[in-house]
Scaffold this active site. Structure first.
Site, PDB file in Angstrom:
ATOM      1  N   ASP A  95      -1.244 -12.805  -1.597  1.00  0.00           N
ATOM      2  CA  ASP A  95      -2.186 -11.734  -1.983  1.00  0.00           C
ATOM      3  C   ASP A  95      -2.583 -10.931  -0.738  1.00  0.00           C
ATOM      4  OD1 ASP A  95      -3.699 -10.046  -3.483  1.00  0.00           O
ATOM      5  OD2 ASP A  95      -5.209 -11.511  -4.067  1.00  0.00           O
ATOM      6  N   ARG A 143       0.780  -1.251   0.000  1.00  0.00           N
ATOM      7  CA  ARG A 143       0.000   0.000   0.000  1.00  0.00           C
ATOM      8  C   ARG A 143       0.806   1.292   0.000  1.00  0.00           C
ATOM      9  NH1 ARG A 143      -4.259  -2.702  -1.774  1.00  0.00           N
ATOM     10  NH2 ARG A 143      -5.354  -3.921  -0.211  1.00  0.00           N
ATOM     11  N   ASN A 167      -0.287  -1.619  -7.634  1.00  0.00           N
ATOM     12  CA  ASN A 167      -1.515  -0.811  -7.561  1.00  0.00           C
ATOM     13  C   ASN A 167      -1.493   0.135  -6.364  1.00  0.00           C
ATOM     14  OD1 ASN A 167      -1.764  -2.962  -5.783  1.00  0.00           O
ATOM     15  ND2 ASN A 167      -3.983  -3.096  -5.998  1.00  0.00           N
TER      16      ASN A 167
END
Lengths: 311, 444
Positions: free
Chosen positions: B318, B77, B107
């Site tokens: 994940d 993150r 991402n």
């Protein structure tokens, strides 16, 4: 249910057969009351009912509001935004805030499946699900069963055709559960693009045409077809839907003579149901609306009956 | 995790079961780590050091010493969403989970589609006394599926692979060019296989449970159709393709066939897809909302079989922490993902305890398998290898809810699970990065 725990009605599965029948019997009493010049009962005097609607609804909200007022409850209507996250508050905080106002019953309408479940898990007030996404609409199923019983008596062995957009219908899901519980045999009919992925999961057979479901049916329930689904990848046009899956007088003849025609409303006349059928003496559509208030009175009375005092 | 717990102190693992499937090693012996390197492996190899002031002797009785793990797929993150996780907290969680290497998905905010973001991630990781971080660059600019990223630059800056994870590269021409272009730099293209047209609005697996719950379904075919297409593209372009988090029996079958035909394709699986089914979603538990969704028993069965027979190359966590705002909400509105770095090994040891997956396969898929996919020298117990090892107690029973976790958010349905097997100590880059071995007595 533990003593003092709120008596939620999130899913038809929350009810035993005996509880469902008791609700329908108590609704019969309120049904008669609602036909009197003075329609008020004192059952919920001093109690607070919050109608919390995250999704626009005139019919259901009005029905619940009338039900609460006829029971002498203080009724507050709240139109909320479409989801908790759009206002940057967790659903948990929303529930905690409402709990702090000490309502006795929260009537919840929400566009997301499971929202009533999620709120009920954290709510001290009894939560009544007034429709959550594609999941359930238990008071609709109860008012449907009430209407059928008024016209047909016991539902045991009765055949009910439920036709239309089964996949997206909370009405179909709740009715399949309740009607089976009451001994009726449900048969779904829908174009394949509107089937649930695993139709057997809803506990009733399904056909891709109306005819097999209509044959010998005691009740034909037509579901509302959402305008936005017409002219999409689901259904090419209103015209073709009406032609193949619409209920016409000719198709209705496949059902038992005098079979009841129902629709949760609002109707798309000329699409899922023809004008002639909607106006025919077999149509019980306004009876359903009337039953709605009575059934919701019974549901609110049950919900407020548990001891909701602070633990 | 405290900084510099005991780096560069000689470690003696006494009477430990040393297991390294790549070396064919499985023996109860001593292992000596000196100057960050595996110095000795053998019965009595630590004898001379017992009692020495510079050595820390760790009782290995009933414990295993194995090559530390490599995660191909984590969301730490940072930059941009540090309220969910940051590189320091994520690497601390990884260390506690037995990892020496963690690959992080691009991402972030902004997306890791440029050298600057890759370098920032690596700079942050260098400030942390933890496992080695490996950025994965985006395939397309902004993960928008159109323009390729400067993969040469990303590679030079330290990226080990490219992926638009979270978003599928839907356009077959873009995917074809990505496979060709990434091959210049020896990087695999990692695909998040999801046909977005088939999953529009979907929040869980499409099946009997979604039908009952009234939740929109994500059908298996949405994954399979992309994997089938990508295998054909990888074959046509003679390129390296890696399928992230496969979840369906169809994907397993497609990968098995492609490998049998000798294609350079690999795949990974997550712990949750090996252990849970869509039945977990009943009750609308948002901690069970994940992409791809939890599938059915037959999929779990196929994945476990594929792990046991080697069709699955890697286990990837994940790891996807989310804050309460994203999880304490309607199921439809909840963000998909669950955290996993600290729980992965213990959870999956269950499959070994149950006799469903051989221990050597599990260890391979946690370490050597993923290391090879990104061209990393696999952690090893080989003499002279840099110490990237992990000491575990295979019997220790614990529950995630009863220990202090390092990750910032506890979004996992496994919080109350009793897990049998726990990581006690992790060595990464030759240093101790996690240490939960009880001190005192004979171990001091």
């Amino acid at each position: 249910m533990t003593p003092g725990a709120p008596k939620h009605l999130v899913s038809i599965a929350d009810l035993s057969q005996a509880e469902a029948l008791a609700l329908l019997d108590s609704a019969a009493h309120f049904f008669e009351l609602s036909r009197q010049p003075v329609k008020k009962a004192p059952d919920l005097r001093g109690r607070t009912v919050l109608n919390l609607f995250f999704e626009a609804s005139t019919r259901t909200r009005t029905s619940f509001e009338l039900a609460g007022k006829r029971l002498s409850a203080d009724v507050v209507n709240i139109s909320a935004q479409s989801s908790s996250t759009t206002k940057g508050e967790t659903l948990r905080d929303t529930v905690a805030t409402l709990n702090a106002m000490q309502p006795d019953v929260v009537v919840l309408r929400h566009g997301a499946s499971g929202a009533a479940h999620t709120i009920a898990r954290r709510s001290r007030a009894a939560v009544v699900n007034a429709g959550d996404g594609m999941h359930e609409h238990p008071t609709q199923a109860l008012l449907d069963a009430f209407t059928m019983r008024r016209h047909l008596g016991s539902l045991s062995g009765r055949r009910v055709a439920i036709c239309g957009d089964i996949q997206h219908s909370r009405v179909a899901r709740s009715n399949a559960l309740l009607l089976s519980m009451l001994g009726a045999r449900v048969h779904f009919a829908a174009p394949r693009t509107m089937w649930p992925a695993v139709p057997e999961a809803l506990g009733a057979p399904i056909s891709d045409r109306l005819e097999p479901a209509l044959e010998g049916a005691d009740v034909v329930m037509m579901l509302r077809i959402q305008q936005e689904r017409l002219g999409s990848a689901l259904i090419p046009s209103a015209r073709e839907y009406a032609k193949i899956w619409g209920l016409s007088l000719a198709r209705l003849e496949l059902a038992r003579p005098g079979a009841l025609v129902m629709h949760p409303g609002p109707m798309n006349r000329g699409v899922e149901i023809s004008d002639e059928v909607a106006e025919s003496p077999q149509a019980a559509i306004l009876d359903q609306v009337e039953a709605g208030v009575a059934v919701r009175m019974a549901v609110l009375a049950r919900a407020a009956s548990a001891d909701t005092a602070l633990s | 995790m405290s900084a510099a717990v005991s780096d560069r102190v000689t470690l003696v693992f006494r009477g430990v079961r040393a297991i390294d499937p790549a070396l064919g090693l499985d023996a109860t012996c001593d292992v000596v780590v000196e100057d960050g390197v595996v110095q000795a492996v053998g019965a009595g190899a630590g004898d001379a050091l017992v009692g020495s002031e510079r050595a820390r002797v760790i009782d290995g009785t009933g414990r295993w010493l194995v090559p530390a793990f490599v995660d191909l797929h984590a969301h730490l993150r940072e930059p941009g969403q540090e309220y969910k996780e940051d590189i320091a907290s994520g690497l601390a969680a990884a260390a506690a989970g037995g990892y020496a290497h963690v690959c992080v998905m691009p991402n972030t905010r902004p997306v890791n589609d440029t050298r600057a973001v890759t370098e920032l991630m690596l700079a942050r990781a260098r400030e942390v006394h933890g496992p080695t971080l490996h950025p994965i660059g985006a395939i397309t600019v902004g993960q928008k599926g159109a323009q390729l990223t400067e993969m040469g630059d990303l590679r030079e800056a330290g990226a080990v692979a490219v992926s638009d994870d979270g978003v599928c590269v839907m356009n077959a021409q873009v995917m074809r060019r990505a496979l060709e272009y990434a091959s210049h730099f020896g990087m695999p293209v990692i695909q998040h296989a999801e046909d977005h047209d088939l999953t529009s609005g979907a929040v869980m697996h499409e099946g009997a449970v979604s039908a009952r719950l009234g939740l929109r379904g994500w059908p298996r075919v949405a994954e399979d159709i992309i994997i089938a297409r990508d295998i054909l593209l990888a074959e046509y372009t003679k390129s390296r393709y890696h399928a992230a988090h496969i979840s369906t029996l169809g994907a397993v079958r497609l990968m098995r066939e492609a490998k049998a035909r000798g294609l350079e394709v690999t795949c990974e699986v997550t712990p949750h897809h090996l252990l849970l089914t869509d039945a977990s979603v009943i009750g609308y538990d948002t901690y069970c909302k994940v992409n791809p969704p939890l599938r059915e028993e037959q999929d779990v069965e196929a994945l476990v079989t594929a792990l046991a027979d080697g069709t699955l190359d890697a286990i990837a966590t994940d790891h996807a922490p989310h804050s309460p705002l994203e999880k304490e909400c309607e199921f439809d509105a909840a963000a998909p993902g669950l955290m996993g770095l600290e729980l992965c090994f213990g959870l999956l040891l269950e499959l070994v305890h149950a006799g469903r997956v051989p221990l050597t396969r599990l260890l391979h898929a946690l370490s050597t398998g993923p290391a090879r996919i990104i061209g990393l020298a696999p952690p090893s117990l080989r003499l002279g290898a840099r110490a990237e090892l992990c000491l575990v107690d295979p019997e220790l029973a614990w529950s995630p809810g009863q220990v202090t976790l390092h990750t910032k958010h506890k979004n996992t349905p496994f919080m109350d699970r009793v897990i049998r097997g726990k990581v006690l100590l992790t060595l990464a880059r030759g240093e101790v990065v996690f240490d939960a071995v009880a001190r005192g007595g004979s171990e001091s």
